[in-house]
Design an enzyme around this catalytic site. Structure first.
Site: not given
Ligand code: UT7
Length: 328
Positions: A115, A255, A285
């Site tokens: 990225c 980004h 993204n």
């Molecule tokens: O270009 C550079 C590359 N990418 C990035 O910069 C991405 C960086 N990371 C992020 O943007 C975030 O970490 C994510 C958007 C990927 C995830 O957000 P988060 O707030 O860190 O969520 P999490 O991984 O802590 O998940 C929270 C909850 C979990 O459920 P529990 O364990 O709390 O019950 C996940 O299982 O959300 C759940 N979850 C989802 N639910 C619905 C994870 N993905 C999804 C989804 N839909 N797509």
């Protein structure tokens, strides 16, 4: 050889025609529109057609940037394509773009910095222009990430989209100039934090498909933390390096990985969020393409104007990061 200024003389972008909303994704994977919007800011993304290659998107964005610069493809001296989703391992996507646009006097190559690739590419273009060896360099960020998405993996499938953005960097102008940049990399963290392993020398055989190595995988939490720390750090470094303060900045074009990362960076930097251009809602993204696409949109919306002091800033797999300070 004479020292020259480099400046952005043209901006272009291209998005594929097929669009996928969060509601569409609800039917494909266990997710909700509400979760995606609240956790990332994404509402929809564009998907390249099966037969549509990264070079096809890059070609269209390039033609729009070249037209904007008011030059002909023959006047381009170098083509740099930043991508982690090239048409193929060999030959480069950039040589395909060269052929497609008829840039017969240009050298051409791809760079791989995830990225951050567009910023890395821009810094290369800047060098060739300021040392006086080239007049016009085309820098493209282009991706077809959705071809590498495991649609059953909700950790990644909701996050990415396809697209291309391009700029022409040219010599001299009336005041507009690239002021400087900051680049960095840290290869120490696990590659698994953000990885597309298949196809490279490490994963070349049947394990690619068996182990789903042909799909992008990510540790979202680690990359999130990295992004929140590195965006303010690289912006502060480049702004200080060239004797400016955050108050001098008219617009930050970051980004577009996650709206919350951008908001957190704005708080750390103490720069009002209104000064950050955000269009992740429309495209998700698009990795190396996200910054030039955002530049194109910001100018179309009269948010990016001649004379503005802007900072471009990106981060991504590797880990890599970079920022670029520009008087537009
Ligand atoms: O270009 C550079 C590359 N990418 C990035 O910069 C991405 C960086 N990371 C992020 O943007 C975030 O970490 C994510 C958007 C990927 C995830 O957000 P988060 O707030 O860190 O969520 P999490 O991984 O802590 O998940 C929270 C909850 C979990 O459920 P529990 O364990 O709390 O019950 C996940 O299982 O959300 C759940 N979850 C989802 N639910 C619905 C994870 N993905 C999804 C989804 N839909 N797509």
């Amino acid at each position: 050889m004479e020292n020259s200024n480099s400046y952005i003389s043209g901006i272009g972008s291209y998005l594929p025609s097929q669009m996928l909303t969060n509601k569409d994704l609800e039917k494909m994977v266990d997710t909700t529109d509400e979760w995606i919007v609240s956790r990332t800011g994404i509402k929809k993304r564009y998907i390249s057609a099966k037969e549509e290659a990264t070079s096809d998107l890059a070609t269209k964005a390039s033609l729009s940037a070249i037209e904007d610069a008011g030059i002909s493809p023959n006047e381009i001296n170098m083509i740099i394509v930043a991508t982690f989703t090239p048409d193929m391992m060999l030959p480069s996507t950039a040589t395909r773009v060269q052929k497609n646009i008829g840039a017969n006097n240009a050298s051409a190559f791809d760079i791989s910095a995830a990225c951050s690739g567009f910023i890395y590419g821009l810094s290369i273009a800047h060098q060739f222009i300021i040392n006086g060896t080239m007049k016009n360099v085309l820098v493209i960020g282009a991706e077809t990430i959705t071809k590498y998405v495991d649609w059953s993996d909700r950790n990644t499938s909701v996050l990415f989209g396809d697209g291309a953005g391009a700029v022409v960097v040219s010599q001299n102008s009336n005041g507009a100039k690239i002021l400087g940049f900051n680049l960095g990399a840290n290869g120490n963290p696990p590659r698994e934090w953000l990885m597309l392993a298949g196809g490279g020398s490490v994963n070349r055989d049947e394990n690619i498909l068996k182990g789903k190595k042909n799909f992008i995988t990510m540790n979202g939490k680690e990359i999130f933390k990295f992004g929140v720390n590195i965006l303010p750090a690289t912006i502060t470094t480049v702004v200080k390096k060239y004797g400016l303060t955050n108050e001098d900045i008219d617009l930050v074009i970051p980004h577009q990985a996650n709206r919350r990362i951008i908001e957190a960076a704005a708080v750390i930097l103490n720069i009002p969020i209104q000064k950050f251009y955000i269009n992740i809602d429309r495209y998700a993204n698009t990795s190396a393409a996200s910054i030039p696409i955002a530049m194109f949109d910001a100018r179309k919306e009269n948010i990016l104007n001649k004379g503005d002091i802007i900072v471009l800033a990106g981060f991504g797999a590797g880990l890599t990061w970079g920022s670029m300070l520009i008087k537009y």
